[in-house]
Write a protein that holds these residues in place. Structure first.
Motif, mmCIF file in Angstrom:
data_model
loop_
_atom_site.group_PDB
_atom_site.id
_atom_site.type_symbol
_atom_site.label_atom_id
_atom_site.label_comp_id
_atom_site.label_asym_id
_atom_site.label_seq_id
_atom_site.Cartn_x
_atom_site.Cartn_y
_atom_site.Cartn_z
ATOM 1 N N ILE A 28 -80.012 43.861 -12.395
ATOM 2 C CA ILE A 28 -80.819 43.364 -13.500
ATOM 3 C C ILE A 28 -79.963 42.468 -14.390
ATOM 4 O O ILE A 28 -78.879 42.859 -14.813
ATOM 5 N N LEU A 29 -80.472 41.265 -14.697
ATOM 6 C CA LEU A 29 -79.926 40.420 -15.753
ATOM 7 C C LEU A 29 -80.970 40.433 -16.859
ATOM 8 O O LEU A 29 -82.093 39.941 -16.666
ATOM 9 N N ALA A 30 -80.639 41.031 -17.995
ATOM 10 C CA ALA A 30 -81.590 41.150 -19.104
ATOM 11 C C ALA A 30 -81.146 40.269 -20.253
ATOM 12 O O ALA A 30 -79.980 40.301 -20.653
ATOM 13 N N ILE A 72 -84.914 40.236 -16.828
ATOM 14 C CA ILE A 72 -85.780 40.764 -17.880
ATOM 15 C C ILE A 72 -85.632 39.835 -19.076
ATOM 16 O O ILE A 72 -84.523 39.607 -19.561
ATOM 17 N N ASP A 73 -86.734 39.318 -19.538
ATOM 18 C CA ASP A 73 -86.756 38.397 -20.670
ATOM 19 C C ASP A 73 -87.233 39.151 -21.902
ATOM 20 O O ASP A 73 -88.354 39.644 -21.927
ATOM 21 N N ASP A 77 -75.978 48.539 -12.595
ATOM 22 C CA ASP A 77 -76.649 47.359 -12.055
ATOM 23 C C ASP A 77 -77.392 46.582 -13.142
ATOM 24 O O ASP A 77 -77.997 45.555 -12.881
ATOM 25 N N PHE A 78 -77.343 47.092 -14.379
ATOM 26 C CA PHE A 78 -77.987 46.450 -15.525
ATOM 27 C C PHE A 78 -76.932 45.678 -16.321
ATOM 28 O O PHE A 78 -75.916 46.242 -16.736
ATOM 29 N N LEU A 83 -74.085 32.158 -14.114
ATOM 30 C CA LEU A 83 -74.268 33.597 -14.321
ATOM 31 C C LEU A 83 -74.987 34.229 -13.134
ATOM 32 O O LEU A 83 -74.586 35.285 -12.627
ATOM 33 N N VAL A 84 -76.034 33.580 -12.657
ATOM 34 C CA VAL A 84 -76.779 34.077 -11.495
ATOM 35 C C VAL A 84 -75.872 34.133 -10.273
ATOM 36 O O VAL A 84 -75.886 35.109 -9.513
ATOM 37 N N GLY A 85 -75.075 33.099 -10.087
ATOM 38 C CA GLY A 85 -74.144 33.081 -8.952
ATOM 39 C C GLY A 85 -73.194 34.262 -8.959
ATOM 40 O O GLY A 85 -72.923 34.853 -7.922
ATOM 41 N N ARG A 86 -72.733 34.648 -10.159
ATOM 42 C CA ARG A 86 -71.835 35.804 -10.255
ATOM 43 C C ARG A 86 -72.575 37.117 -9.999
ATOM 44 O O ARG A 86 -71.980 38.085 -9.524
ATOM 45 N N ALA A 87 -73.867 37.167 -10.329
ATOM 46 C CA ALA A 87 -74.646 38.408 -10.186
ATOM 47 C C ALA A 87 -75.068 38.667 -8.752
ATOM 48 O O ALA A 87 -75.315 39.798 -8.374
ATOM 49 N N GLN A 88 -75.193 37.612 -7.938
ATOM 50 C CA GLN A 88 -75.709 37.778 -6.582
ATOM 51 C C GLN A 88 -74.682 38.307 -5.626
ATOM 52 O O GLN A 88 -73.534 38.267 -5.743
#
Length: 181
Positions: free
Chosen positions: A4-6, A86-87, A105-106, A176-181
């Motif tokens: 989760i990226l919130a 999550i927005d 994972d959050f 940021l997304v690249g680091r989370a995947q």
């Protein structure tokens, strides 16, 4: 487990734009404000800033400050996806609810943007629940800070500043997304 990226941040700081970047990458976004807007519609009210803010405050008073997060958790789990955004996190109890549900994972991401920049964005986007002048934006800021958003922003895992160009901000979110995947 679902990562989760919130996103947390003041109104018009860039949470929706960050979510848009993720949607464009095929990532599902759960908008916490939609939970409140759904309640406003369920009650037959107009989706104005006063109504959405009032219902949001009432829900938190009656059902606790994590009510919106609790209503989002089943929606997140139902997706079965590896990465979700999550927005619109608004308080530490919401963060705690998500951390309890999703553990490490959050990731809470605070988006920081100054008042004048945010007001220019409000005027440009034209949503039905948006403020018409900067003093109304300040009132909304105070309401959301009253829900505990400032404390949630302070405990963020990542802080992204969004006062520059839209392209620069989109690049920060993509990284940021690249680091989370």
């Amino acid at each position: 487990m679902t990562k989760i990226l919130a996103f947390v941040g003041m109104p018009a700081s860039g949470k929706s734009e960050a979510s848009s970047v993720l949607r464009n990458k095929g990532i599902t976004v759960i908008n916490m404000g939609d939970v409140i807007r759904e309640e406003v519609v369920r009650r037959g009210l107009e989706p104005t800033d006063m109504n959405t803010g009032g219902i949001g405050t009432e829900m938190r008073e009656k059902e606790g400050r994590a009510v919106v997060a609790r209503r989002c958790v089943p929606k997140i789990r139902a997706t079965g996806e590896d990465l979700i955004a999550i927005d619109g996190v608004r308080s530490v109890p919401e963060v705690e609810c998500f951390k309890e549900a999703f553990g490490n994972d959050f990731t809470l991401v605070s988006i920081d943007s100054d008042l004048d920049t945010r007001f220019m964005r409000v005027k440009a986007r034209g949503r039905s629940d948006d403020m018409q002048d900067i003093s109304a934006l300040k009132v909304r800021d105070e309401r959301e800070l009253g829900w505990g958003m400032g404390e949630a922003m302070k405990i963020a895992d990542v802080v992204i500043t969004n006062n520059d160009t839209l392209e620069e901000f989109r690049e920060k979110i993509a990284a940021l997304v690249g680091r989370a995947q």
